[in-house]
Design a protein around this motif. Structure first.
Motif, PDB file in Angstrom:
ATOM      1  N   PHE A   1      25.105 -18.043 -63.166  1.00 20.22           N
ATOM      2  CA  PHE A   1      23.925 -18.076 -62.309  1.00 20.22           C
ATOM      3  C   PHE A   1      22.920 -17.054 -62.814  1.00 20.22           C
ATOM      4  CE2 PHE A   1      26.686 -14.904 -60.430  1.00 20.22           C
ATOM      5  CZ  PHE A   1      25.828 -13.879 -60.082  1.00 20.22           C
ATOM      6  N   VAL A   2      21.671 -17.240 -62.411  1.00 21.77           N
ATOM      7  CA  VAL A   2      20.612 -16.284 -62.703  1.00 21.77           C
ATOM      8  C   VAL A   2      20.505 -15.363 -61.494  1.00 21.77           C
ATOM      9  CG1 VAL A   2      18.154 -15.996 -63.175  1.00 21.77           C
ATOM     10  CG2 VAL A   2      19.406 -17.929 -64.176  1.00 21.77           C
ATOM     11  N   ALA A   3      20.582 -14.074 -61.751  1.00 21.46           N
ATOM     12  CA  ALA A   3      20.534 -13.102 -60.651  1.00 21.46           C
ATOM     13  C   ALA A   3      19.162 -13.108 -59.980  1.00 21.46           C
ATOM     14  CB  ALA A   3      20.841 -11.707 -61.180  1.00 21.46           C
ATOM     15  N   LEU A   4      19.178 -12.860 -58.688  1.00 19.31           N
ATOM     16  CA  LEU A   4      17.929 -12.702 -57.950  1.00 19.31           C
ATOM     17  C   LEU A   4      17.221 -11.435 -58.423  1.00 19.31           C
ATOM     18  CD1 LEU A   4      19.099 -13.505 -54.302  1.00 19.31           C
ATOM     19  CD2 LEU A   4      17.775 -14.976 -55.822  1.00 19.31           C
ATOM     20  N   PRO A   5      15.911 -11.379 -58.314  1.00 20.93           N
ATOM     21  CA  PRO A   5      15.191 -10.161 -58.675  1.00 20.93           C
ATOM     22  C   PRO A   5      15.643  -8.985 -57.784  1.00 20.93           C
ATOM     23  CG  PRO A   5      13.667 -11.984 -58.298  1.00 20.93           C
ATOM     24  CD  PRO A   5      15.019 -12.450 -57.872  1.00 20.93           C
ATOM     25  N   PRO A   6      15.523  -7.757 -58.293  1.00 20.21           N
ATOM     26  CA  PRO A   6      15.999  -6.584 -57.535  1.00 20.21           C
ATOM     27  C   PRO A   6      15.429  -6.468 -56.118  1.00 20.21           C
ATOM     28  CG  PRO A   6      15.428  -5.955 -59.774  1.00 20.21           C
ATOM     29  CD  PRO A   6      15.013  -7.387 -59.607  1.00 20.21           C
ATOM     30  N   GLU A   7      14.195  -6.880 -55.918  1.00 25.62           N
ATOM     31  CA  GLU A   7      13.603  -6.763 -54.578  1.00 25.62           C
ATOM     32  C   GLU A   7      14.290  -7.661 -53.544  1.00 25.62           C
ATOM     33  OE1 GLU A   7      10.777  -9.451 -56.979  1.00 25.62           O
ATOM     34  OE2 GLU A   7      11.867  -7.601 -57.344  1.00 25.62           O
ATOM     35  N   PHE A   8      15.038  -8.662 -53.996  1.00 28.05           N
ATOM     36  CA  PHE A   8      15.804  -9.522 -53.098  1.00 28.05           C
ATOM     37  C   PHE A   8      17.205  -8.973 -52.838  1.00 28.05           C
ATOM     38  CE2 PHE A   8      12.608 -12.359 -54.752  1.00 28.05           C
ATOM     39  CZ  PHE A   8      12.299 -13.193 -53.694  1.00 28.05           C
ATOM     40  N   CYS A   9      17.555  -7.879 -53.523  1.00 31.48           N
ATOM     41  CA  CYS A   9      18.925  -7.360 -53.480  1.00 31.48           C
ATOM     42  C   CYS A   9      19.030  -5.972 -52.860  1.00 31.48           C
ATOM     43  CB  CYS A   9      19.499  -7.338 -54.897  1.00 31.48           C
ATOM     44  SG  CYS A   9      19.563  -8.965 -55.667  1.00 31.48           S
ATOM     45  N   VAL A  10      18.057  -5.582 -52.095  1.00 36.76           N
ATOM     46  CA  VAL A  10      18.104  -4.283 -51.431  1.00 36.76           C
ATOM     47  C   VAL A  10      19.121  -4.363 -50.295  1.00 36.76           C
ATOM     48  CG1 VAL A  10      16.755  -2.608 -50.099  1.00 36.76           C
ATOM     49  CG2 VAL A  10      15.702  -3.845 -52.005  1.00 36.76           C
ATOM     50  N   PRO A  11      20.082  -3.411 -50.255  1.00 31.85           N
ATOM     51  CA  PRO A  11      21.040  -3.446 -49.145  1.00 31.85           C
ATOM     52  C   PRO A  11      20.297  -3.476 -47.798  1.00 31.85           C
ATOM     53  CG  PRO A  11      21.770  -1.895 -50.805  1.00 31.85           C
ATOM     54  CD  PRO A  11      20.379  -2.341 -51.193  1.00 31.85           C
ATOM     55  N   PRO A  12      20.753  -4.321 -46.873  1.00 33.69           N
ATOM     56  CA  PRO A  12      19.975  -4.612 -45.666  1.00 33.69           C
ATOM     57  C   PRO A  12      19.946  -3.523 -44.601  1.00 33.69           C
ATOM     58  CG  PRO A  12      22.026  -5.811 -45.611  1.00 33.69           C
ATOM     59  CD  PRO A  12      21.954  -5.139 -46.953  1.00 33.69           C
ATOM     60  N   ARG A  13      20.933  -2.656 -44.567  1.00 26.90           N
ATOM     61  CA  ARG A  13      20.996  -1.673 -43.491  1.00 26.90           C
ATOM     62  C   ARG A  13      20.832  -0.257 -44.028  1.00 26.90           C
ATOM     63  NH1 ARG A  13      26.156  -3.725 -39.899  1.00 26.90           N
ATOM     64  NH2 ARG A  13      25.397  -5.839 -39.554  1.00 26.90           N
ATOM     65  N   GLU A  14      20.147   0.546 -43.248  1.00 30.00           N
ATOM     66  CA  GLU A  14      20.053   1.955 -43.596  1.00 30.00           C
ATOM     67  C   GLU A  14      21.465   2.533 -43.606  1.00 30.00           C
ATOM     68  OE1 GLU A  14      18.122   5.970 -41.739  1.00 30.00           O
ATOM     69  OE2 GLU A  14      17.058   4.085 -41.429  1.00 30.00           O
ATOM     70  N   GLY A  15      21.780   3.294 -44.603  1.00 28.49           N
ATOM     71  CA  GLY A  15      23.118   3.856 -44.721  1.00 28.49           C
ATOM     72  C   GLY A  15      24.042   3.050 -45.614  1.00 28.49           C
ATOM     73  N   ASP A  16      23.681   1.797 -45.945  1.00 33.36           N
ATOM     74  CA  ASP A  16      24.472   1.026 -46.901  1.00 33.36           C
ATOM     75  C   ASP A  16      24.392   1.724 -48.253  1.00 33.36           C
ATOM     76  OD1 ASP A  16      25.038  -0.889 -45.004  1.00 33.36           O
ATOM     77  OD2 ASP A  16      23.769  -2.450 -45.881  1.00 33.36           O
ATOM     78  N   GLN A  17      25.530   1.848 -48.928  1.00 33.10           N
ATOM     79  CA  GLN A  17      25.573   2.504 -50.218  1.00 33.10           C
ATOM     80  C   GLN A  17      25.955   1.491 -51.294  1.00 33.10           C
ATOM     81  OE1 GLN A  17      28.489   5.625 -50.425  1.00 33.10           O
ATOM     82  NE2 GLN A  17      28.104   6.033 -52.571  1.00 33.10           N
ATOM     83  N   LEU A  18      25.116   1.361 -52.317  1.00 33.28           N
ATOM     84  CA  LEU A  18      25.418   0.458 -53.415  1.00 33.28           C
ATOM     85  C   LEU A  18      26.558   1.041 -54.238  1.00 33.28           C
ATOM     86  CD1 LEU A  18      24.656  -2.077 -55.075  1.00 33.28           C
ATOM     87  CD2 LEU A  18      23.114  -0.611 -56.378  1.00 33.28           C
ATOM     88  N   ILE A  19      27.624   0.271 -54.394  1.00 29.22           N
ATOM     89  CA  ILE A  19      28.787   0.705 -55.165  1.00 29.22           C
ATOM     90  C   ILE A  19      28.761   0.120 -56.567  1.00 29.22           C
ATOM     91  CG2 ILE A  19      31.316   0.636 -55.283  1.00 29.22           C
ATOM     92  CD1 ILE A  19      30.228   2.444 -53.053  1.00 29.22           C
ATOM     93  N   PHE A  20      28.418  -1.174 -56.677  1.00 25.99           N
ATOM     94  CA  PHE A  20      28.426  -1.832 -57.982  1.00 25.99           C
ATOM     95  C   PHE A  20      27.453  -3.008 -57.965  1.00 25.99           C
ATOM     96  CE2 PHE A  20      30.166  -4.845 -61.117  1.00 25.99           C
ATOM     97  CZ  PHE A  20      30.197  -4.025 -62.232  1.00 25.99           C
ATOM     98  N   ASP A  21      26.622  -3.087 -59.019  1.00 25.14           N
ATOM     99  CA  ASP A  21      25.736  -4.248 -59.144  1.00 25.14           C
ATOM    100  C   ASP A  21      25.689  -4.798 -60.566  1.00 25.14           C
ATOM    101  OD1 ASP A  21      24.155  -2.425 -60.484  1.00 25.14           O
ATOM    102  OD2 ASP A  21      22.434  -2.610 -59.143  1.00 25.14           O
ATOM    103  N   GLY A  22      26.579  -4.327 -61.427  1.00 26.95           N
ATOM    104  CA  GLY A  22      26.669  -4.850 -62.776  1.00 26.95           C
ATOM    105  C   GLY A  22      25.628  -4.336 -63.737  1.00 26.95           C
ATOM    106  N   ALA A  23      24.693  -3.529 -63.256  1.00 27.86           N
ATOM    107  CA  ALA A  23      23.635  -3.009 -64.147  1.00 27.86           C
ATOM    108  C   ALA A  23      24.136  -1.876 -65.005  1.00 27.86           C
ATOM    109  CB  ALA A  23      22.445  -2.543 -63.313  1.00 27.86           C
TER     110      ALA A  23
END
Length: 106
Positions: free
Chosen positions: A84-106
């Protein structure tokens, strides 16, 4: 910040799918889903998969967005051959305040 993921609960398979931009098939709440996994986030001490569900019905004017699936609720996880083609980064912002990104393959 990227973190190493342990080899349990399908997390390593999910991380491999994110890194290679390959779809996964999994069971969630007794439904079989095919998902385009984009990220793993930590929310309230639980890991969630941020993934696009291409089968989800959307209005014609609705932009694609990630759904968030508690990883502990996913079972029978399988990597597919479909990419699949990944969505642009602006579509992938964690939705809740306090969510911590652990892994995104970048």
């Amino acid at each position: 910040m990227q973190h190493d993921l342990p080899e349990n609960d399908g997390r390593a398979l999910i991380a491999a799918a994110i890194a290679s931009r390959r779809m996964i098939r999994a069971r969630y709440n007794s439904s079989e889903l095919t998902l385009a996994p984009h990220q793993i986030i930590l929310r309230n001490n639980a890991l969630y998969l941020g993934a696009l569900n291409p089968a989800k019905a959307r209005r014609s004017d609705e932009l694609p967005s990630l759904g968030h699936f508690k990883i502990d609720g996913l079972s029978d996880i399988d990597l597919t051959e479909e990419s699949f083609v990944a969505l642009p980064p602006e579509f992938c912002v964690p939705p809740r305040e306090g969510d911590q990104l652990i892994f995104d393959g970048a």
